[in-house]
Motif scaffolding. Sequence first.
Motif, PDB file in Angstrom:
ATOM      1  N   PRO A  21       3.993  17.544   2.611  1.00 11.18           N
ATOM      2  CA  PRO A  21       3.141  16.363   2.585  1.00 11.18           C
ATOM      3  C   PRO A  21       2.577  16.120   1.184  1.00 11.18           C
ATOM      4  CG  PRO A  21       1.966  18.174   3.587  1.00 11.18           C
ATOM      5  CD  PRO A  21       3.360  18.664   3.313  1.00 11.18           C
ATOM      6  N   CYS A  22       2.401  14.866   0.855  1.00  7.97           N
ATOM      7  CA  CYS A  22       1.858  14.474  -0.446  1.00  7.97           C
ATOM      8  C   CYS A  22       0.867  13.337  -0.210  1.00  7.97           C
ATOM      9  CB  CYS A  22       2.983  14.033  -1.370  1.00  7.97           C
ATOM     10  SG  CYS A  22       2.440  13.741  -3.063  1.00  7.97           S
ATOM     11  N   LEU A  23      -0.324  13.505  -0.746  1.00  2.93           N
ATOM     12  CA  LEU A  23      -1.382  12.511  -0.569  1.00  2.93           C
ATOM     13  C   LEU A  23      -1.503  11.670  -1.826  1.00  2.93           C
ATOM     14  CD1 LEU A  23      -3.662  11.607   1.399  1.00  2.93           C
ATOM     15  CD2 LEU A  23      -5.173  13.089   0.078  1.00  2.93           C
ATOM     16  N   LYS A  24      -1.450  10.356  -1.650  1.00  2.00           N
ATOM     17  CA  LYS A  24      -1.621   9.432  -2.766  1.00  2.00           C
ATOM     18  C   LYS A  24      -3.046   8.894  -2.700  1.00  2.00           C
ATOM     19  CE  LYS A  24      -0.193   4.886  -4.354  1.00  2.00           C
ATOM     20  NZ  LYS A  24       0.605   3.714  -3.995  1.00  2.00           N
ATOM     21  N   VAL A  25      -3.781   9.080  -3.794  1.00  2.00           N
ATOM     22  CA  VAL A  25      -5.160   8.601  -3.879  1.00  2.00           C
ATOM     23  C   VAL A  25      -5.177   7.440  -4.855  1.00  2.00           C
ATOM     24  CG1 VAL A  25      -7.534   9.214  -4.443  1.00  2.00           C
ATOM     25  CG2 VAL A  25      -6.003  10.938  -3.472  1.00  2.00           C
ATOM     26  N   GLN A  26      -5.523   6.270  -4.355  1.00  2.00           N
ATOM     27  CA  GLN A  26      -5.628   5.065  -5.181  1.00  2.00           C
ATOM     28  C   GLN A  26      -7.083   4.941  -5.617  1.00  2.00           C
ATOM     29  OE1 GLN A  26      -2.939   2.967  -5.764  1.00  2.00           O
ATOM     30  NE2 GLN A  26      -4.167   1.786  -7.175  1.00  2.00           N
ATOM     31  N   ARG A  27      -7.341   5.052  -6.894  1.00  2.00           N
ATOM     32  CA  ARG A  27      -8.709   4.988  -7.406  1.00  2.00           C
ATOM     33  C   ARG A  27      -9.152   3.540  -7.566  1.00  2.00           C
ATOM     34  NH1 ARG A  27      -7.817   9.659 -11.786  1.00  2.00           N
ATOM     35  NH2 ARG A  27      -7.892  11.419 -10.349  1.00  2.00           N
ATOM     36  N   ASP A  28     -10.454   3.352  -7.694  1.00  2.00           N
ATOM     37  CA  ASP A  28     -11.005   2.001  -7.804  1.00  2.00           C
ATOM     38  C   ASP A  28     -10.585   1.301  -9.093  1.00  2.00           C
ATOM     39  OD1 ASP A  28     -12.280   2.193  -5.372  1.00  2.00           O
ATOM     40  OD2 ASP A  28     -14.120   3.023  -6.242  1.00  2.00           O
ATOM     41  N   ASP A  29     -10.312   2.069 -10.157  1.00  2.00           N
ATOM     42  CA  ASP A  29      -9.899   1.454 -11.415  1.00  2.00           C
ATOM     43  C   ASP A  29      -8.415   1.113 -11.447  1.00  2.00           C
ATOM     44  OD1 ASP A  29      -8.818   3.976 -11.591  1.00  2.00           O
ATOM     45  OD2 ASP A  29      -9.738   4.470 -13.520  1.00  2.00           O
ATOM     46  N   ASP A  56     -14.269   5.542   7.175  1.00  2.00           N
ATOM     47  CA  ASP A  56     -13.165   4.593   6.992  1.00  2.00           C
ATOM     48  C   ASP A  56     -13.141   4.039   5.576  1.00  2.00           C
ATOM     49  OD1 ASP A  56     -12.422   4.997   9.602  1.00  2.00           O
ATOM     50  OD2 ASP A  56     -13.358   3.155  10.354  1.00  2.00           O
ATOM     51  N   GLU A  57     -14.322   3.751   5.034  1.00  2.00           N
ATOM     52  CA  GLU A  57     -14.412   3.233   3.670  1.00  2.00           C
ATOM     53  C   GLU A  57     -13.940   4.278   2.666  1.00  2.00           C
ATOM     54  OE1 GLU A  57     -15.008   0.626   0.607  1.00  2.00           O
ATOM     55  OE2 GLU A  57     -15.127   0.173   2.742  1.00  2.00           O
ATOM     56  N   ALA A  58     -14.289   5.537   2.895  1.00  2.00           N
ATOM     57  CA  ALA A  58     -13.899   6.608   1.974  1.00  2.00           C
ATOM     58  C   ALA A  58     -12.395   6.886   2.026  1.00  2.00           C
ATOM     59  CB  ALA A  58     -14.676   7.883   2.296  1.00  2.00           C
ATOM     60  N   SER A  59     -11.779   6.665   3.180  1.00  2.00           N
ATOM     61  CA  SER A  59     -10.353   6.991   3.313  1.00  2.00           C
ATOM     62  C   SER A  59      -9.446   5.765   3.216  1.00  2.00           C
ATOM     63  CB  SER A  59     -10.112   7.700   4.647  1.00  2.00           C
ATOM     64  OG  SER A  59     -10.431   6.862   5.727  1.00  2.00           O
ATOM     65  N   LYS A  60      -9.966   4.623   2.850  1.00  2.00           N
ATOM     66  CA  LYS A  60      -9.136   3.411   2.812  1.00  2.00           C
ATOM     67  C   LYS A  60      -8.103   3.433   1.693  1.00  2.00           C
ATOM     68  CE  LYS A  60     -11.868   0.473  -0.164  1.00  2.00           C
ATOM     69  NZ  LYS A  60     -12.528  -0.770  -0.366  1.00  2.00           N
ATOM     70  N   ASN A  61      -8.351   4.199   0.635  1.00  2.00           N
ATOM     71  CA  ASN A  61      -7.428   4.251  -0.503  1.00  2.00           C
ATOM     72  C   ASN A  61      -6.521   5.463  -0.469  1.00  2.00           C
ATOM     73  OD1 ASN A  61      -8.482   1.883  -1.598  1.00  2.00           O
ATOM     74  ND2 ASN A  61     -10.083   2.994  -2.682  1.00  2.00           N
ATOM     75  N   LEU A  62      -6.352   6.069   0.706  1.00  2.00           N
ATOM     76  CA  LEU A  62      -5.510   7.254   0.841  1.00  2.00           C
ATOM     77  C   LEU A  62      -4.248   6.919   1.625  1.00  2.00           C
ATOM     78  CD1 LEU A  62      -8.244   9.862   1.827  1.00  2.00           C
ATOM     79  CD2 LEU A  62      -7.338   9.398  -0.449  1.00  2.00           C
ATOM     80  N   ALA A  63      -3.136   7.514   1.212  1.00  2.00           N
ATOM     81  CA  ALA A  63      -1.871   7.354   1.929  1.00  2.00           C
ATOM     82  C   ALA A  63      -1.161   8.709   1.936  1.00  2.00           C
ATOM     83  CB  ALA A  63      -0.993   6.308   1.267  1.00  2.00           C
ATOM     84  N   LEU A  64      -0.742   9.132   3.108  1.00  2.00           N
ATOM     85  CA  LEU A  64      -0.063  10.421   3.260  1.00  2.00           C
ATOM     86  C   LEU A  64       1.432  10.175   3.383  1.00  2.00           C
ATOM     87  CD1 LEU A  64      -0.299  13.507   3.738  1.00  2.00           C
ATOM     88  CD2 LEU A  64      -0.276  12.979   6.176  1.00  2.00           C
TER      89      LEU A  64
END
Length: 113
Positions: free
Chosen positions: A99-107, A43-51
């Motif tokens: 489908p398009c995956l948005k990855v929000q990085r920590d920075d 869950d922690e690893a996938s919290k910054n992902l949006a499909l």
Amino acid sequence: MRVIVRYFFRTLRLILTPFILLSEKLNTPKSLSRTAEEQALADEASKNLALYQFSACPFCMKIRKEIARLGLNIETRNAQHYPQYRAALEAGGGSIKVPCLKVQRDDGSERWL
């Protein structure tokens, strides 16, 4: 003639969409069984992902089934029915293709896949 073909396929899509969605509900696999700690890590690893996806898109359906099989909590955003998600997909992803995956990085930066 082109208009007739376009309306034929739109009508066909309207008729088939409920059957496609029902098929997805009936054929979605069970998720992996994990311990609570492993699930918390996933869950922690996938919290910054949006499909970004469309509900009846067969490629999106395949991705959603795999997400369910892996037991990941990835937010799905329907770019077909919500204009704010559609605009974000076009602005960030460059075009409205799912489908398009948005990855929000920590920075704070974003990556679109």
